[in-house]
Design a protein around this motif. Sequence first.
Motif, PDB file in Angstrom:
ATOM      1  N   GLU A  64       0.823  -1.202   0.000  1.00  0.00           N
ATOM      2  CA  GLU A  64       0.000   0.000   0.000  1.00  0.00           C
ATOM      3  C   GLU A  64       0.862   1.259   0.000  1.00  0.00           C
ATOM      4  OE1 GLU A  64      -2.488  -0.516   3.404  1.00  0.00           O
ATOM      5  OE2 GLU A  64      -3.828  -1.921   2.381  1.00  0.00           O
ATOM      6  N   LEU A  68       0.924   4.133  -2.828  1.00  0.00           N
ATOM      7  CA  LEU A  68       0.669   5.523  -2.464  1.00  0.00           C
ATOM      8  C   LEU A  68       1.799   6.423  -2.945  1.00  0.00           C
ATOM      9  CD1 LEU A  68      -1.217   7.473  -1.031  1.00  0.00           C
ATOM     10  CD2 LEU A  68       0.016   7.016   1.079  1.00  0.00           C
ATOM     11  N   CYS A  72       1.348   9.505  -5.459  1.00  0.00           N
ATOM     12  CA  CYS A  72       1.750  10.858  -5.073  1.00  0.00           C
ATOM     13  C   CYS A  72       2.790  11.425  -6.024  1.00  0.00           C
ATOM     14  CB  CYS A  72       2.271  10.856  -3.637  1.00  0.00           C
ATOM     15  SG  CYS A  72       0.953  10.539  -2.444  1.00  0.00           S
ATOM     16  N   ARG A  80      -4.781  12.394  -0.404  1.00  0.00           N
ATOM     17  CA  ARG A  80      -4.111  11.276   0.279  1.00  0.00           C
ATOM     18  C   ARG A  80      -2.610  11.485   0.373  1.00  0.00           C
ATOM     19  NH1 ARG A  80      -6.602   6.570  -3.219  1.00  0.00           N
ATOM     20  NH2 ARG A  80      -6.460   8.251  -4.723  1.00  0.00           N
ATOM     21  N   CYS A  81      -2.078  12.433  -0.381  1.00  0.00           N
ATOM     22  CA  CYS A  81      -0.641  12.687  -0.388  1.00  0.00           C
ATOM     23  C   CYS A  81      -0.247  13.794   0.579  1.00  0.00           C
ATOM     24  CB  CYS A  81      -0.188  13.063  -1.802  1.00  0.00           C
ATOM     25  SG  CYS A  81      -0.473  11.753  -2.989  1.00  0.00           S
ATOM     26  N   PHE A  88       4.060  10.151   5.062  1.00  0.00           N
ATOM     27  CA  PHE A  88       2.689  10.000   4.590  1.00  0.00           C
ATOM     28  C   PHE A  88       1.759   9.670   5.743  1.00  0.00           C
ATOM     29  CE2 PHE A  88       5.242   8.825   0.869  1.00  0.00           C
ATOM     30  CZ  PHE A  88       4.760   9.765  -0.018  1.00  0.00           C
ATOM     31  N   PRO A  92      -4.378   5.771   3.844  1.00  0.00           N
ATOM     32  CA  PRO A  92      -4.258   6.154   2.437  1.00  0.00           C
ATOM     33  C   PRO A  92      -5.602   6.431   1.785  1.00  0.00           C
ATOM     34  CG  PRO A  92      -3.896   3.817   2.661  1.00  0.00           C
ATOM     35  CD  PRO A  92      -4.037   4.383   4.061  1.00  0.00           C
TER      36      PRO A  92
END
Length: 98
Positions: A64, A68, A72, A80-81, A88, A92
Amino acid sequence: MRKFLVPIVAALPLLTGGCIAKTVVDVATMPVKAVGQVADWTTTSQDEADRNYGRKMREQEAREGKELRKLCKKHPEDERCARTDNGFRADPGGNRNN
């Protein structure tokens, strides 16, 4: 003939030192031990299950995180970024429970 056979058969257990009796016991208990060993091989202990679950969750979190980071890189404006002071966010999906 019988005079010689009876004393020899009577002395046989003393001469063998009980190894025949031990062999008989070993042969009799062998199936029980084998079934117990097979049960140990086929079942998973709680400790082993916990260890496997932890490994699975760490691998999933790593996947994950990698996804992500890719997202990003392509879309830094995605909510989510949003960065925190340690990198982070843990969620997410962007779902906040505030």
